[in-house]
Motif scaffolding. Structure first.
Motif, PDB file in Angstrom:
ATOM      1  N   LEU A 109      12.419 -11.524 -17.781  1.00  0.00           N
ATOM      2  CA  LEU A 109      12.811 -12.525 -16.716  1.00  0.00           C
ATOM      3  C   LEU A 109      12.997 -11.634 -15.391  1.00  0.00           C
ATOM      4  N   LEU A 110      13.360 -10.245 -15.675  1.00  0.00           N
ATOM      5  CA  LEU A 110      13.616  -9.469 -14.363  1.00  0.00           C
ATOM      6  C   LEU A 110      12.209  -9.131 -13.793  1.00  0.00           C
ATOM      7  N   ALA A 111      11.193  -9.225 -14.572  1.00  0.00           N
ATOM      8  CA  ALA A 111       9.891  -9.108 -13.924  1.00  0.00           C
ATOM      9  C   ALA A 111       9.454 -10.281 -13.246  1.00  0.00           C
ATOM     10  N   VAL A 112       9.720 -11.503 -13.527  1.00  0.00           N
ATOM     11  CA  VAL A 112       9.488 -12.632 -13.055  1.00  0.00           C
ATOM     12  C   VAL A 112      10.056 -12.476 -11.530  1.00  0.00           C
ATOM     13  N   HIS A 113      11.507 -12.184 -11.526  1.00  0.00           N
ATOM     14  CA  HIS A 113      12.456 -12.146 -10.246  1.00  0.00           C
ATOM     15  C   HIS A 113      11.673 -10.951  -9.510  1.00  0.00           C
ATOM     16  N   GLY A 114      11.398  -9.831  -9.953  1.00  0.00           N
ATOM     17  CA  GLY A 114      10.831  -8.648  -9.163  1.00  0.00           C
ATOM     18  C   GLY A 114       9.481  -9.166  -8.676  1.00  0.00           C
ATOM     19  N   LEU A 115       8.675  -9.847  -9.416  1.00  0.00           N
ATOM     20  CA  LEU A 115       7.217 -10.402  -8.671  1.00  0.00           C
ATOM     21  C   LEU A 115       7.591 -11.000  -7.492  1.00  0.00           C
ATOM     22  N   LEU A 116       8.259 -11.871  -7.804  1.00  0.00           N
ATOM     23  CA  LEU A 116       8.740 -13.010  -6.705  1.00  0.00           C
ATOM     24  C   LEU A 116       9.142 -12.172  -5.158  1.00  0.00           C
ATOM     25  N   LEU A 117      10.177 -11.479  -5.685  1.00  0.00           N
ATOM     26  CA  LEU A 117      10.581 -10.538  -4.486  1.00  0.00           C
ATOM     27  C   LEU A 117       9.512  -9.489  -3.790  1.00  0.00           C
ATOM     28  N   MET A 118       8.338  -9.058  -4.820  1.00  0.00           N
ATOM     29  CA  MET A 118       7.460  -8.271  -4.199  1.00  0.00           C
ATOM     30  C   MET A 118       6.426  -9.533  -3.421  1.00  0.00           C
ATOM     31  N   LEU A 119       6.358 -10.617  -3.861  1.00  0.00           N
ATOM     32  CA  LEU A 119       5.485 -11.440  -3.360  1.00  0.00           C
ATOM     33  C   LEU A 119       6.031 -11.987  -1.757  1.00  0.00           C
ATOM     34  N   LYS A 120       7.406 -12.002  -1.905  1.00  0.00           N
ATOM     35  CA  LYS A 120       7.825 -12.499  -0.657  1.00  0.00           C
ATOM     36  C   LYS A 120       8.105 -11.443   0.420  1.00  0.00           C
ATOM     37  N   ARG A 121       8.146 -10.314   0.026  1.00  0.00           N
ATOM     38  CA  ARG A 121       7.914  -9.152   0.882  1.00  0.00           C
ATOM     39  C   ARG A 121       6.569  -8.988   1.523  1.00  0.00           C
ATOM     40  N   SER A 122       5.652  -9.333   0.557  1.00  0.00           N
ATOM     41  CA  SER A 122       4.201  -9.220   1.025  1.00  0.00           C
ATOM     42  C   SER A 122       3.804 -10.193   2.008  1.00  0.00           C
ATOM     43  N   SER A 123       4.591 -11.444   2.180  1.00  0.00           N
ATOM     44  CA  SER A 123       4.220 -12.597   3.021  1.00  0.00           C
ATOM     45  C   SER A 123       4.621 -12.256   4.412  1.00  0.00           C
ATOM     46  N   GLU A 124       5.467 -11.335   4.682  1.00  0.00           N
ATOM     47  CA  GLU A 124       6.111 -10.938   6.184  1.00  0.00           C
ATOM     48  C   GLU A 124       4.975 -10.506   7.194  1.00  0.00           C
ATOM     49  N   PRO A 125       4.807 -10.796   8.287  1.00  0.00           N
ATOM     50  CA  PRO A 125       3.885 -10.093   9.059  1.00  0.00           C
ATOM     51  C   PRO A 125       3.882  -8.703   9.068  1.00  0.00           C
ATOM     52  N   THR A 126       5.126  -7.940   8.960  1.00  0.00           N
ATOM     53  CA  THR A 126       5.076  -6.586   8.815  1.00  0.00           C
ATOM     54  C   THR A 126       5.153  -5.952   7.444  1.00  0.00           C
ATOM     55  N   GLN A 127       4.337  -6.590   6.427  1.00  0.00           N
ATOM     56  CA  GLN A 127       4.405  -6.433   5.076  1.00  0.00           C
ATOM     57  C   GLN A 127       4.000  -4.928   4.780  1.00  0.00           C
ATOM     58  N   ILE A 128       4.517  -4.358   3.686  1.00  0.00           N
ATOM     59  CA  ILE A 128       4.408  -3.065   3.468  1.00  0.00           C
ATOM     60  C   ILE A 128       3.069  -3.136   2.318  1.00  0.00           C
ATOM     61  N   LEU A 129       3.079  -4.274   1.672  1.00  0.00           N
ATOM     62  CA  LEU A 129       1.777  -4.463   0.651  1.00  0.00           C
ATOM     63  C   LEU A 129       0.943  -5.278   1.305  1.00  0.00           C
ATOM     64  N   LYS A 130      -0.423  -5.112   1.543  1.00  0.00           N
ATOM     65  CA  LYS A 130      -1.429  -5.923   2.172  1.00  0.00           C
ATOM     66  C   LYS A 130      -2.165  -6.686   0.796  1.00  0.00           C
ATOM     67  N   SER A 131      -3.084  -7.667   1.137  1.00  0.00           N
ATOM     68  CA  SER A 131      -3.511  -8.147  -0.015  1.00  0.00           C
ATOM     69  C   SER A 131      -4.570  -7.452  -0.758  1.00  0.00           C
ATOM     70  N   THR A 132      -4.859  -6.197  -0.205  1.00  0.00           N
ATOM     71  CA  THR A 132      -5.741  -5.341  -1.105  1.00  0.00           C
ATOM     72  C   THR A 132      -4.933  -4.598  -2.031  1.00  0.00           C
ATOM     73  N   HIS A 133      -3.685  -4.404  -1.746  1.00  0.00           N
ATOM     74  CA  HIS A 133      -2.726  -3.720  -2.672  1.00  0.00           C
ATOM     75  C   HIS A 133      -2.371  -4.985  -3.759  1.00  0.00           C
ATOM     76  N   LEU A 134      -1.974  -5.871  -3.492  1.00  0.00           N
ATOM     77  CA  LEU A 134      -2.036  -6.864  -4.366  1.00  0.00           C
ATOM     78  C   LEU A 134      -3.212  -7.228  -5.271  1.00  0.00           C
ATOM     79  N   ALA A 135      -4.443  -7.137  -4.726  1.00  0.00           N
ATOM     80  CA  ALA A 135      -5.452  -7.164  -5.610  1.00  0.00           C
ATOM     81  C   ALA A 135      -5.723  -5.978  -6.589  1.00  0.00           C
ATOM     82  N   GLU A 136      -5.444  -5.019  -6.158  1.00  0.00           N
ATOM     83  CA  GLU A 136      -5.269  -3.813  -7.053  1.00  0.00           C
ATOM     84  C   GLU A 136      -4.407  -3.842  -8.229  1.00  0.00           C
ATOM     85  N   LEU A 137      -3.165  -4.547  -8.180  1.00  0.00           N
ATOM     86  CA  LEU A 137      -2.181  -4.796  -9.026  1.00  0.00           C
ATOM     87  C   LEU A 137      -2.668  -5.973 -10.174  1.00  0.00           C
TER      88      LEU A 137
END
Length: 163
Positions: free
Chosen positions: A86-114
């Motif tokens: 359950l924590l992982a599901v919430h954590g993944l949602l946070l990570m994906l949400k933070r990766s959708s911002e224009p100034t995102q810390i993780l780019k699509s290449t980083h998400l692909a690496e995961l």
């Protein structure tokens, strides 16, 4: 020199994740460390990073988010603890949400690496997510508002049942 605000939180998350990866770390400690990490990462705001960082600190923040992502992918392994699922599901949602911002810390290449876009990831995710049932989505109980006669009930139940 003085560290920018938020860097200590990032470093604390890194240390917590190092603890979680230890072979002798009990699952209860993993749940506590994961919960703390989720709260600290969420506190960094919509970009997931302190603002205006020098390149080396930005790389450190990105690496901690990647470490967080690898931990979350590990947490959704079906043989893991339900609390971590359950924590992982919430954590993944946070990570994906933070990766959708224009100034995102993780780019699509980083998400692909995961590897979170691979079918094996989604298969694991579907196994650990709690099932949603139509009755759970309805605000009424005991058919007070006619939910059992609601037209989408049977198709939704057929699509969300596991057997």
């Amino acid at each position: 020199g003085k560290l920018p605000q938020g860097i200590r939180a990032i470093r604390t998350v890194s240390q917590a994740l190092d603890l979680c990866d230890r072979a002798d770390c009990h699952w209860r400690a993993q749940i506590m460390a994961t919960t703390m990490s989720l709260a600290l990462l969420n506190s960094l705001g919509p970009t997931g990073s302190p603002p205006d960082l020098e390149a080396s600190l930005e790389a450190e923040v990105r690496e901690v988010w990647m470490k967080w992502g690898r931990w979350l992918v590990k947490c959704i392994e079906p043989k893991g603890q339900p609390g971590l699922h359950l924590l992982a599901v919430h954590g993944l949602l946070l990570m994906l949400k933070r990766s959708s911002e224009p100034t995102q810390i993780l780019k699509s290449t980083h998400l692909a690496e995961l590897k979170i876009a691979q079918s094996s990831f989604f298969q694991n995710l579907l196994q650990v997510m709690p099932p949603l049932h139509h009755e759970d989505l309805m605000a009424t109980a005991d058919d007070q508002m006619g939910q059992k006669s609601e037209p989408t009930r049977d198709p939704v139940n057929a699509m969300t049942s596991s057997g």
